[in-house]
Design a protein around this motif. Structure first.
Motif, short mmCIF file in Angstrom:
data_model
loop_
_atom_site.label_atom_id
_atom_site.label_comp_id
_atom_site.label_asym_id
_atom_site.label_seq_id
_atom_site.Cartn_x
_atom_site.Cartn_y
_atom_site.Cartn_z
N ASP A 1 44.77 56.03 41.56
CA ASP A 1 45.86 56.99 41.43
C ASP A 1 46.99 56.48 40.54
O ASP A 1 47.81 57.26 40.06
N GLY A 2 47.06 55.16 40.38
CA GLY A 2 48.13 54.60 39.55
C GLY A 2 47.77 53.18 39.15
O GLY A 2 46.85 52.57 39.71
N ILE A 3 48.50 52.68 38.14
CA ILE A 3 48.17 51.36 37.60
C ILE A 3 49.45 50.53 37.52
O ILE A 3 50.48 51.00 37.03
N ILE A 4 49.37 49.29 38.00
CA ILE A 4 50.50 48.37 37.87
C ILE A 4 50.07 47.17 37.03
O ILE A 4 49.10 46.48 37.36
N LEU A 5 50.80 46.94 35.93
CA LEU A 5 50.56 45.76 35.11
C LEU A 5 51.51 44.67 35.60
O LEU A 5 52.70 44.92 35.76
N ILE A 6 50.97 43.48 35.85
CA ILE A 6 51.82 42.41 36.37
C ILE A 6 51.64 41.18 35.48
O ILE A 6 50.52 40.75 35.21
N SER A 7 52.76 40.61 35.00
CA SER A 7 52.64 39.38 34.23
C SER A 7 53.75 38.42 34.61
O SER A 7 54.75 38.80 35.21
N SER A 8 53.56 37.17 34.26
CA SER A 8 54.58 36.16 34.56
C SER A 8 55.34 35.84 33.28
O SER A 8 54.75 35.69 32.22
N PHE A 9 56.62 35.74 33.40
CA PHE A 9 57.50 35.54 32.24
C PHE A 9 57.37 34.14 31.67
O PHE A 9 57.37 33.20 32.46
N PRO A 10 57.34 33.93 30.37
CA PRO A 10 57.06 34.89 29.30
C PRO A 10 55.65 34.71 28.77
O PRO A 10 55.44 34.10 27.75
N CYS A 11 54.68 35.25 29.48
CA CYS A 11 53.27 35.11 29.12
C CYS A 11 53.02 35.60 27.70
O CYS A 11 53.34 36.74 27.38
N GLY A 12 52.44 34.74 26.87
CA GLY A 12 52.20 35.08 25.47
C GLY A 12 51.25 36.25 25.30
O GLY A 12 51.62 37.28 24.75
N PRO A 13 50.00 36.11 25.78
CA PRO A 13 49.05 37.22 25.62
C PRO A 13 49.55 38.52 26.26
O PRO A 13 49.52 39.58 25.64
N ASP A 14 50.04 38.44 27.51
CA ASP A 14 50.46 39.66 28.20
C ASP A 14 51.62 40.36 27.49
O ASP A 14 51.76 41.58 27.56
N SER A 15 52.47 39.57 26.82
CA SER A 15 53.63 40.18 26.16
C SER A 15 53.18 41.27 25.20
O SER A 15 53.81 42.32 25.10
N LEU A 16 52.08 41.03 24.51
CA LEU A 16 51.57 42.03 23.57
C LEU A 16 50.59 42.99 24.23
O LEU A 16 50.67 44.21 24.02
N VAL A 17 49.69 42.45 25.04
CA VAL A 17 48.62 43.29 25.58
C VAL A 17 49.18 44.37 26.51
O VAL A 17 48.80 45.54 26.42
N ASN A 18 50.11 43.98 27.39
CA ASN A 18 50.62 44.97 28.33
C ASN A 18 51.44 46.06 27.62
O ASN A 18 51.40 47.22 28.01
N ASP A 19 52.15 45.67 26.58
CA ASP A 19 52.87 46.67 25.79
C ASP A 19 51.88 47.64 25.14
O ASP A 19 52.09 48.85 25.10
N MET A 20 50.78 47.07 24.65
CA MET A 20 49.76 47.88 23.99
C MET A 20 49.12 48.85 24.98
O MET A 20 48.86 50.01 24.65
N ILE A 21 48.87 48.38 26.19
CA ILE A 21 48.26 49.26 27.21
C ILE A 21 49.20 50.43 27.49
O ILE A 21 48.79 51.60 27.50
N ILE A 22 50.49 50.12 27.68
CA ILE A 22 51.47 51.18 27.95
C ILE A 22 51.46 52.20 26.80
O ILE A 22 51.56 53.40 27.01
N ARG A 23 51.33 51.71 25.57
CA ARG A 23 51.36 52.60 24.41
C ARG A 23 50.10 53.45 24.29
O ARG A 23 50.15 54.62 23.95
N LYS A 24 48.95 52.81 24.52
CA LYS A 24 47.69 53.51 24.22
C LYS A 24 47.09 54.26 25.40
O LYS A 24 46.37 55.22 25.22
N TYR A 25 47.36 53.75 26.60
CA TYR A 25 46.69 54.32 27.75
C TYR A 25 47.32 55.66 28.14
O TYR A 25 48.52 55.77 28.30
N GLN A 26 46.49 56.65 28.28
CA GLN A 26 46.98 57.94 28.74
C GLN A 26 46.16 58.38 29.92
O GLN A 26 44.94 58.28 29.90
#
Lengths: 356, 309
Positions: free
Chosen positions: B245-270
């Motif tokens: 029903d919903g998705i939570i992205l969780i990362s630890s500051f300042p994770c290098g890969p997640d910094s880009l990947v999670n932003d990309m998911i938010i942008r592309k995922y619909q």
């Protein structure tokens, strides 16, 4: 003439070589983004993910400014860290912002298969000519090599120029002349001419000036705006700057991984990622070479360079050489940097006095 | 001889493999406890300030183990496949980072190294480690294959259990997209999982997935993402999103890969509602509860409206 207007983000002095490649190799117009300013970084930060490394933000800002200048085709490259994923995210962000541009991502190409680069170039201009692009690549590569050689000379001597700004002005002329080079012959002539001109610039070098070795992250160490013109600050204090890390050394003149590993074995057993091995290797080399201090530069959160820091700390202890670390983010202020350089300078001076 | 295994980073992905391997070879080991305040403080004290929270936690576990074992277990990896199939540089550097930080203590480190570009496969890496531990090749091979079998069984069970949860329709199901070392960590992920359960939601784990299938699915999302672990998660999103029903992205500051990947998911995922949470050492999960609560409320509201339509 086609209507393909190509841009690669501003980075150090290297855009002249990209311009040559695009203009003479691909028959397209090269569009410069304006030189990096505060606005570039502000634009980049506004649209980039929060805690991504700063080069990503500079690149993004630079793309937007180039689009404003008329660019319609953008290029990004791949690498051994987050850089490899830059292009895909840049492309998406620009698309989300509503910019209608073509994005060519060299990260799609594979180093092991050089022809895949040809495929990417084809995306820029489908009518490209293999002989032409090969020729232009060779000239561009050589141009980078010469640029790096000249800038090595500048770093060694600009701190002692007699006429203030003489090195900087000649460097600007050099870059401008490189822009009009047509082939390798012309390039060689220009290089020799400017090497002589630089060597003829009057300098007043004391017998035993301070010497520092600069090491660190790929983009920030090479791009003077990103590192807040730190080399210029050092030059103002009459310091010789040693910096091996540049485009030509890291790609064409580096030693094999096994050789580097042997040299850094005391400190690192494995490849620590991206260019961390070179950071360590050069730190040892500068320490042995009689440098008075080491300066480590990186953008905030650069993981491979963060991980070199405990190693550099050991090298600093073992060789009794002071080291200072700079981590640049969007909030870094010039004042803070200058105060720290000041203190570091005093420390190096005191150490030098003692050694005497 | 006792091996100290830090309960952090790769532990959560590989502990069945490791523990079975050591068990089969009759080697003693001790695993550090769940992350606690003491471990966090140790980690902060021994880390470069800018390191990601997860690596600080790893450092804390190593520090905790130092006087409790003879060898500290710090495997490293670089390329997990051909071309750019790699991991965050943290996992490439970790052995040498620990070695340099604790140089004065002269730490004994037990390690293995995986790097497919250098033909160092997992099997080869374990054979070398077994030899170092003084075992003969037959013993090591046997232990490795038993450990692989145990790992496979454990994964299959977890995936099947999750399948049952995904079929349920009585409660909200929330997909948690996080690295195992974050989502299973007592300090980072557990509080979020517990809170979701308090809110009567079923947590679904992105990292509990058929890795091969997930990697294959990830190709629809990215061509140039170099990190295998992130690609597995992105593939899991693709495989699971229809059933949650919903998705939570969780990362630890300042994770290098997640910094880009999670932003990309938010942008592309619909599709399903999605939020992005970042944890750091100072704030921990405080303040996140409100965000999670309102996220769950929104999902509930949408669902209700949907039913009424």
């Amino acid at each position: 003439m086609n209507n393909i207007k190509v841009n690669f983000p501003r980075w150090a002095s290297y855009n002249v070589a990209v311009e040559h490649l695009i203009r003479d190799g691909l028959d397209c117009e090269y569009v410069y983004g304006p030189p990096i300013t505060k606005r570039t970084l502000e634009l980049g930060s506004k649209y980039a993910p929060d805690y991504v490394c700063t080069p990503f933000k500079y690149n993004l800002g630079s793309y937007i400014e180039a689009i404003e200048n008329g660019a319609n085709t953008l290029i990004q490259i791949g690498g051994a860290c987050r850089l490899n994923y830059y292009g895909e995210v840049h492309e998406q962000i620009l698309k989300d912002l509503g910019y209608n541009v073509k994005f060519v991502n060299m990260a799609n190409a594979k180093l092991a298969k050089p022809l895949t680069f040809y495929d990417e170039f084809k995306k820029i201009n489908p009518n490209l000519n293999l002989a032409k692009i090969t020729q232009a690549t060779l000239v561009a590569v050589k141009m980078v090599d010469y640029l790096d050689k000249i800038e090595d000379y500048i770093r060694e001597n600009v701190g002692f120029e007699v006429v203030e700004g003489s090195f900087d002005n000649l460097h600007k002329e050099f870059l401008e002349d490189l822009r009009h080079v047509k082939d390798k012959k012309e390039l060689n002539v220009i290089y020799k001419l400017y090497l002589r001109k630089f060597k003829n610039l009057e300098i007043n070098k004391p017998k035993n000036p301070l010497k520092v070795g600069i090491i660190g992250e790929y983009y920030t160490i090479m791009d003077d705006y990103s590192n807040h013109f730190i080399e210029k600050e050092l030059a103002k204090k009459g310091i010789i700057v040693k910096r091996w890390m540049n485009l030509s050394n890291s790609i064409f003149h580096n030693e094999k991984e096994e050789e580097v590993k042997k040299k850094i074995r005391k400190y690192a057993k494995f490849n620590m990622g991206a260019t961390a091995m070179f950071t360590i290797q050069k730190a040892i080399e500068y320490a042995k070479d009689g440098c008075d201090g080491l300066i480590h530069l990186k953008s905030f959160g650069c993981t491979p360079e963060i991980d070199t820091m405990p190693v550099l700390q050991r090298i600093s202890e073992d060789y009794k050489i002071p080291i200072i670390y700079f981590s640049f983010d969007t909030q870094t202020s010039d004042v803070g940097i200058n105060t720290r350089i000041e203190a570091f300078y005093d420390m190096m001076m005191m150490r030098k006095e003692k050694v005497k | 001889m006792t091996i100290g295994i830090p309960r952090a980073f790769l532990y959560y992905k590989y502990h069945i493999l490791w523990e079975t391997f050591f068990d089969e070879l009759g080697i003693n080991y001790v695993v550090s406890p769940e992350t606690n305040k003491d471990i966090i403080e140790r980690g902060l004290r021994h880390s470069i300030d800018e390191s990601c929270l997860s690596s600080k936690i790893f450092m804390g576990h190593v520090d905790y183990l130092i006087d409790k074992c003879d060898y500290i277990f710090v495997p490293r990896m670089q390329y997990l496949g051909n071309d750019k199939e790699t991991v965050c540089t943290k996992f490439q550097a970790i052995y040498d980072v620990i070695n340099n930080i604790y140089r004065e203590q002269n730490l004994n480190i037990l390690y293995y190294s995986i790097d497919i570009h250098n033909k160092d496969t997992e099997l080869k890496a374990f054979l070398k480690m077994g030899k170092f531990l003084g075992k003969n090749k037959a013993q090591v091979l046997r232990a490795y294959y038993i450990a692989k079998q145990a790992e496979k069984t454990d994964k299959m069970l977890a995936i099947n259990n999750q399948k049952l949860l995904l079929e349920r329709n009585d409660k909200l199901k929330i997909l948690l997209m996080a690295h195992p070392y974050n989502i299973y960590d007592e300090f980072i992920g557990k509080p979020i999982v517990n809170y979701l359960e308090e809110l009567d939601c079923i947590p679904i784990y992105g990292c509990v997935v058929d890795e091969k299938k997930a990697l294959d699915k990830a190709k629809e999302f990215t061509k140039t993402m170099p990190w295998t672990f992130n690609k597995e998660l992105v593939g899991a999103l693709n495989l699971y999103h229809n059933d949650v029903d919903g998705i939570i992205l969780i990362s630890s500051f300042p994770c290098g890969p997640d910094s880009l990947v999670n932003d990309m998911i938010i942008r592309k995922y619909q599709g399903k509602p999605i939020i992005n949470l970042t944890l750091d050492a100072e704030e921990g999960t405080a303040g996140l509860e409100t965000r999670i609560e309102s996220f769950v409320d929104i999902i509930k509201l949408r669902k209700k409206n949907h039913v009424h339509e």
